[in-house]
Each structure stands twice: as structure tokens, then as C-alpha cells.
Scaffold this motif. Structure first.
Motif, mmCIF file in Angstrom:
data_model
loop_
_atom_site.group_PDB
_atom_site.id
_atom_site.type_symbol
_atom_site.label_atom_id
_atom_site.label_comp_id
_atom_site.label_asym_id
_atom_site.label_seq_id
_atom_site.Cartn_x
_atom_site.Cartn_y
_atom_site.Cartn_z
ATOM 1 N N ASP A 106 34.041 -65.730 70.625
ATOM 2 C CA ASP A 106 34.044 -64.270 70.711
ATOM 3 C C ASP A 106 32.877 -63.691 69.913
ATOM 4 N N GLU A 107 32.772 -62.362 69.935
ATOM 5 C CA GLU A 107 31.631 -61.690 69.300
ATOM 6 C C GLU A 107 31.570 -61.951 67.811
ATOM 7 N N ASN A 108 32.700 -61.908 67.116
ATOM 8 C CA ASN A 108 32.705 -62.131 65.670
ATOM 9 C C ASN A 108 32.276 -63.549 65.321
ATOM 10 N N THR A 109 32.727 -64.519 66.128
ATOM 11 C CA THR A 109 32.336 -65.911 65.877
ATOM 12 C C THR A 109 30.835 -66.089 66.067
ATOM 13 N N CYS A 110 30.301 -65.474 67.106
ATOM 14 C CA CYS A 110 28.860 -65.568 67.347
ATOM 15 C C CYS A 110 28.063 -64.950 66.204
ATOM 16 N N LYS A 111 28.532 -63.806 65.691
ATOM 17 C CA LYS A 111 27.841 -63.168 64.563
ATOM 18 C C LYS A 111 27.892 -64.044 63.323
ATOM 19 N N ARG A 112 29.043 -64.689 63.096
ATOM 20 C CA ARG A 112 29.186 -65.563 61.928
ATOM 21 C C ARG A 112 28.249 -66.767 62.037
ATOM 22 N N LEU A 113 28.184 -67.368 63.212
ATOM 23 C CA LEU A 113 27.268 -68.495 63.419
ATOM 24 C C LEU A 113 25.816 -68.077 63.237
ATOM 25 N N ALA A 114 25.467 -66.905 63.778
ATOM 26 C CA ALA A 114 24.097 -66.410 63.642
ATOM 27 C C ALA A 114 23.732 -66.182 62.182
ATOM 28 N N ALA A 115 24.684 -65.668 61.399
ATOM 29 C CA ALA A 115 24.432 -65.426 59.968
ATOM 30 C C ALA A 115 24.176 -66.741 59.245
ATOM 31 N N HIS A 116 24.955 -67.767 59.572
ATOM 32 C CA HIS A 116 24.754 -69.079 58.946
ATOM 33 C C HIS A 116 23.391 -69.659 59.313
ATOM 34 N N LEU A 117 23.012 -69.499 60.568
ATOM 35 C CA LEU A 117 21.714 -70.028 61.008
ATOM 36 C C LEU A 117 20.563 -69.289 60.346
ATOM 37 N N ARG A 118 20.702 -67.964 60.187
ATOM 38 C CA ARG A 118 19.656 -67.189 59.499
ATOM 39 C C ARG A 118 19.535 -67.623 58.047
ATOM 40 N N CYS A 119 20.665 -67.869 57.417
ATOM 41 C CA CYS A 119 20.648 -68.313 56.022
ATOM 42 C C CYS A 119 19.962 -69.668 55.902
ATOM 43 N N LEU A 120 20.277 -70.552 56.841
ATOM 44 C CA LEU A 120 19.647 -71.874 56.827
ATOM 45 C C LEU A 120 18.146 -71.766 57.059
ATOM 46 N N ALA A 121 17.742 -70.866 57.958
ATOM 47 C CA ALA A 121 16.313 -70.664 58.225
ATOM 48 C C ALA A 121 15.598 -70.113 56.998
ATOM 49 N N ASP A 122 16.251 -69.179 56.287
ATOM 50 C CA ASP A 122 15.644 -68.614 55.081
ATOM 51 C C ASP A 122 15.437 -69.686 54.013
ATOM 52 N N VAL A 123 16.435 -70.534 53.833
ATOM 53 C CA VAL A 123 16.327 -71.607 52.831
ATOM 54 C C VAL A 123 15.212 -72.574 53.213
ATOM 55 N N LEU A 124 15.120 -72.864 54.503
ATOM 56 C CA LEU A 124 14.089 -73.778 54.993
ATOM 57 C C LEU A 124 12.702 -73.188 54.796
ATOM 58 N N GLU A 125 12.546 -71.910 55.106
ATOM 59 C CA GLU A 125 11.239 -71.266 55.029
ATOM 60 C C GLU A 125 10.732 -71.146 53.600
ATOM 61 N N THR A 126 11.644 -71.006 52.644
ATOM 62 C CA THR A 126 11.239 -70.888 51.245
ATOM 63 C C THR A 126 11.000 -72.233 50.584
ATOM 64 N N GLY A 127 11.199 -73.318 51.332
ATOM 65 C CA GLY A 127 10.945 -74.642 50.783
ATOM 66 C C GLY A 127 12.047 -75.179 49.892
ATOM 67 N N LYS A 128 13.201 -74.539 49.879
ATOM 68 C CA LYS A 128 14.305 -74.984 49.032
ATOM 69 C C LYS A 128 15.142 -76.089 49.684
ATOM 70 N N GLN A 129 14.823 -76.388 50.940
ATOM 71 C CA GLN A 129 15.585 -77.393 51.683
ATOM 72 C C GLN A 129 14.623 -78.434 52.239
ATOM 73 N N ASP A 130 14.892 -79.713 51.965
ATOM 74 C CA ASP A 130 14.068 -80.790 52.512
ATOM 75 C C ASP A 130 14.358 -80.963 54.002
ATOM 76 N N VAL A 131 13.298 -81.235 54.752
ATOM 77 C CA VAL A 131 13.446 -81.552 56.173
ATOM 78 C C VAL A 131 13.352 -83.065 56.314
ATOM 79 N N ARG A 132 14.434 -83.681 56.720
ATOM 80 C CA ARG A 132 14.481 -85.140 56.799
ATOM 81 C C ARG A 132 14.716 -85.591 58.232
ATOM 82 N N CYS A 133 13.655 -86.071 58.821
ATOM 83 C CA CYS A 133 13.709 -86.595 60.188
ATOM 84 C C CYS A 133 14.007 -88.087 60.106
ATOM 85 N N THR A 134 15.113 -88.513 60.689
ATOM 86 C CA THR A 134 15.502 -89.925 60.575
ATOM 87 C C THR A 134 15.596 -90.618 61.931
#
Length: 466
Positions: free
Chosen positions: A301-329
Motif C-alpha cells: 500500500d501507499e504507506n508501505t511504499c513511502k516507508r521503503l522509499a525513506a529507507h532507500l533514501r537513507c541508505l543512499a545518503d549514507v552511501l554518498e557521504t562515504g560512511k558505508q563501504d561498498v562491498r562487491c562479492t
């Protein structure tokens, strides 16, 4: 498209049969290509076009036909593979489907002329002459030493698998119907001539092989005749068909193909699970439960989609600031486990003296190794434990390249590689990034750890003392 023709390791069209041991024959013909480095090899392959222009204007964008009439290049191309090679190769126990396909395109449909079992040269020649069939030779680098040399260097350049196919088509005949592939394609015309018709993609940068009916593809965007020494490139998704023109006894061309499953989407699929796992350990909101009954619904539903989008934005922000390692395995492991071993096999042994604390050392075969950080092979009670793997392709089997037939036990041995504690990561990166390093200056806390690290790498033929 059959996997062996275009950098794949599984086939939806072809039966998997046992691979044959490769046998290569030396060639005294000087190469017009440069093998000084992977970049030099690729650059010389594109001459007279420079590689910078190629990647800026053509790569993943549009086809290009490079016409070359240099006699030395024409002779060298012919030496890579020619019709007359088939008789000797058939004496090595080639199998239909595994090593050779015999096909012909009739009225837009592919007709399979394969038999069962071992390939006989007399039958193959009859199919070529009387049935006007195309002979498709799978992964000739398993048998042809110079192709091994070329493709090993190209795998170092692209950082992904490079497969090949040879197609031998008689006069006024066509082997395959119009189709597109999921790989970047480089065509080298070895013998005779071939007419290529290219069409606008229905699926740009396609992620799968597909045959397209004639009534869907429209008019050709390119109508090209390749002559000996010529090269043709086109991006994945480009619809194409090829035939040998009248007046040409036969055409032999080599297809080099790469960049299968190497998109940004593939990379995201690889790196996202580990990033989410690490973030979940520090972000309690990611550990909160989803709404009751969510899995029973047809869609979120709409609320679930908004919650998922918020989590993805947070993950993108952490990634962009270099606080999260990118590990390709997984992509790294797949590449290293399946790629060609080094062409210089005689060098694959521990070199020189055993390294000592006062020595300077350097890594060997840097292009054939990767470093990954992931959970240990043997699981422990600590679910957060991470270790460092040094994976390499020195022990890969050339005769299995692109064939998808690695023995399970052998595959596990290769995939395991060398395992070190996470504390060794900085020292390993130090070795990977620098031309030479003093053992005593390695970023490890104890002399014992420093010596243990270099000895393990030396024993695996990955390091030498200077």
C-alpha cells in the motif's frame, strides 16, 4: 543466444556435454597487436580508432565498422582460426553441442543439423558443402593459444569475462536468424567476406538473448560487408543477421563478446544485501516489523511504499557521504572463478627466495586477483564476523573457460582462495596499490603477522621478494 558463442556459461538452447582437453599449437607469425598491457592490447585491436574516442562515441551507443587492409593484420587474423584448422581439431574428440554447432537459417528459422556424439570432419565438411550449413565453433580459445593470449588480456582490461565463437558459413548462406544478444560484440573477419545487416534495438542494452521475427525489425540501419582484417563492433541489444555473399567460397569470422551481467543494476543487486545487512545492525528502524498481513496482499500500500522509499533514501545518503563501504562479492567471485588463467603458465610458481622481514616485496598477477570482505566459509557463532579473501585465477583450467562445467570440489577450492582476518585488510590493500612495499612497513601490528601474510601470498605464487 547460445552461451558459448557470447560470454555465457549456461545455455537454454544447447545440451551440456563434457568438455575436451585443450591442445594448442604454437604460431611463429609476428603479432600486429600489442601485448605490453591489457590497455595496449585493446587499443591495438581498435586501430586506427583510438580507445578514448571509441568509449566516448560508440561503446553502448552505436555500431562502428573499422576497415583495415594491412597485409600483416590480414595474415595474423587468418592465423587465429581458419577452415583448414577443422580437420586437426576434429581429431581431438570434439563433441556436437559442446564444441561445435551445425546450423542454417531457412526462411527466418534456425535449422539444427547437429548429430549426437563425436564430430567427424568428413560429416562436418559435407554439411558445409552440400547442406550450406554454418559451423559454429564454441570457445576456440580452449584450443587456440593465440586466442587464449588475446582473451586473457581482454579479461584483464574489461575486468569481466570475454568469450568467443568462430562461425564458418559457405557462399550464399546464413547461419542464424535475426536476433540480439546480451553482450557487447566485436567481430573480426578472418577469411572471406560477410554481409551484416544491423537494426535498431527493440530492447536497448538488452539483458537477455532473443530472436526477432523479420516483421518486427524494420529496415536495416547498417548494411556492411566485412572483408579480411576488418572489425565490427555493436552494443548489446543490436538486432543483427549475417550471410556470406555470392562469389565468396566461405566466410570465417570470430566473435569476441563481453559485459554480460555487468550493468549498474547487476552491481546494485550484488552490493545492496551487504549494505542493508550492515545498516540494519546500527539502525533499529530497519529491524522493526512490517505491517501484519503484508505478504498476503497483492501489492504494497501507499504507506508501505513511502516507508521503503525513506529507507532507500537513507541508505543512499549514507552511501554518498562515504560512511558505508561498498562491498562487491558475488560479481568478483564469478569473474575470478570462471576467467582464463594467465597465458604465461611457466611463471605460475613461487618465485625467488622466501620473503624476510627486511625485504621489499611486490604482488604478482595483480590483474588475476581480487580482494573481498565477507563472512567466513565456515560459519561461526558470531554472525557479524567478517574476513578477507584473496581470490585468484592462477589455477583455473583453460579448457573449462566459458563452458560452465567446473567440478564442484574444484570450484569450492578456487572460490575459497586465501582467507585472512579482517585486520589484514589494510596491509593487503597496501600491497595491491603500491608497486613495492617493505615487509616491515606493512600495516599490521606484529612482525609475526607480517611474515605470515607475505609467506602465504608467496606460497600461492602471488608475491615475490625484490
Amino acid at each position: 543466444m547460445p552461451k558459448r558463442g557470447k560470454a555465457k556459461r549456461r545455455s537454454s538452447e544447447e545440451e551440456q556435454l563434457p568438455s575436451k582437453q585443450s591442445r594448442e599449437e604454437p604460431s611463429d607469425l609476428p603479432s600486429p597487436l600489442s601485448f605490453q598491457s591489457p590497455a595496449d592490447l585493446f587499443s591495438s585491436l581498435l586501430q586506427p580508432l583510438d580507445s578514448e574516442t571509441f568509449f566516448r562515441e560508440f561503446w553502448e551507443k552505436k555500431p562502428i565498422h573499422l576497415q583495415r587492409s594491412d597485409p600483416s593484420l590480414v595474415s595474423y587474423y587468418k592465423s587465429l582460426f581458419q577452415l583448414s584448422d577443422l580437420q586437426a581439431l576434429c581429431s581431438q574428440g570434439l563433441q556436437y553441442y559442446t564444441d561445435v554447432n551445425v546450423v542454417r537459417c531457412i526462411k527466418g528459422q534456425k535449422k539444427d543439423l547437429n548429430q549426437e556424439g563425436r564430430v567427424k570432419h568428413s560429416v562436418l565438411n559435407k554439411n558445409l558443402v552440400q547442406n550450406k550449413a554454418t559451423i559454429q565453433f564454441h570457445q576456440p580459445q580452449r584450443f587456440k593459444d593465440e586466442l587464449w593470449r588475446i582473451q586473457e588480456k581482454l579479461e584483464c582490461f574489461f575486468g569481466t569475462l570475454v568469450g568467443s565463437n568462430v562461425y564458418i558459413t559457405p557462399e550464399e548462406s546464413q547461419g542464424l536468424p535475426p536476433h540480439y544478444d546480451d553482450v557487447e560484440v566485436f567481430i573480426l573477419q578472418l577469411e572471406g567476406q560477410k554481409n551484416w545487416r544491423l537494426y535498431s534495438p527493440t530492447v536497448p542494452l538488452a539483458a537477455e538473448y532473443c530472436v526477432e521475427p523479420e516483421d518486427r525489425i524494420g529496415s536495416p540501419t547498417h548494411d556492411i560487408t566485412l572483408k579480411e582484417g576488418d572489425l565490427l563492433y555493436f552494443p548489446r541489444g543490436t538486432i543483427h543477421q549475417a550471410s556470406t555473399p555470392a562469389g565468396v567460397h566461405h566466410s570465417t569470422h570470430l566473435t569476441l563478446s563481453t559485459y554480460q551481467r555487468m550493468s549498474w543494476g547487476d552491481l546494485l543487486s550484488d552490493v545492496t544485501p551487504s549494505m542493508l545487512g550492515e545498516r540494519s545492525r546500527t539502525d533499529v528502524s530497519l529491524r522493526e516489523g512490517v505491517p501484519p498481513g503484508l505478504l498476503l496482499g497483492c501489492s504494497a500500500d501507499e504507506n508501505t511504499c513511502k516507508r521503503l522509499a525513506a529507507h532507500l533514501r537513507c541508505l543512499a545518503d549514507v552511501l554518498e557521504t562515504g560512511k558505508q563501504d561498498v562491498r562487491c562479492t558475488h560479481l568478483k567471485r564469478d569473474f575470478i572463478m570462471n576467467r582464463l588463467p594467465p597465458h604465461s603458465q611457466q611463471l605460475i610458481q613461487p618465485m625467488g627466495r622466501i620473503p624476510a622481514l627486511e625485504d621489499e616485496v611486490c604482488l604478482r598477477f595483480k590483474d588475476h586477483m581480487v580482494i573481498t570482505v565477507e563472512p567466513p566459509q565456515q560459519r561461526t557463532d558470531d554472525v557479524t564476523e567478517q574476513v578477507v579473501f584473496v581470490l585468484h585465477s592462477l589455477k583455473n583450467q583453460r579448457e573449462n573457460h566459458m563452458m560452465g562445467e567446473d567440478d564442484e570440489e574444484e570450484e569450492q577450492e578456487i572460490s575459497r582462495g586465501l582467507q585472512f582476518p579482517l585486520s589484514h585488510l589494510q596491509a593487503l590493500m597496501q600491497l595491491k596499490q603500491e608497486d613495492r612495499v617493505s615487509v616491515g612497513q606493512l600495516q599490521l601490528s606484529s612482525q609475526e603477522d607480517k611474515l605470515s601474510l607475505v609467506l602465504a601470498l608467496w606460497s600461492e605464487s602471488l608475491l615475490e621478494a625484490l
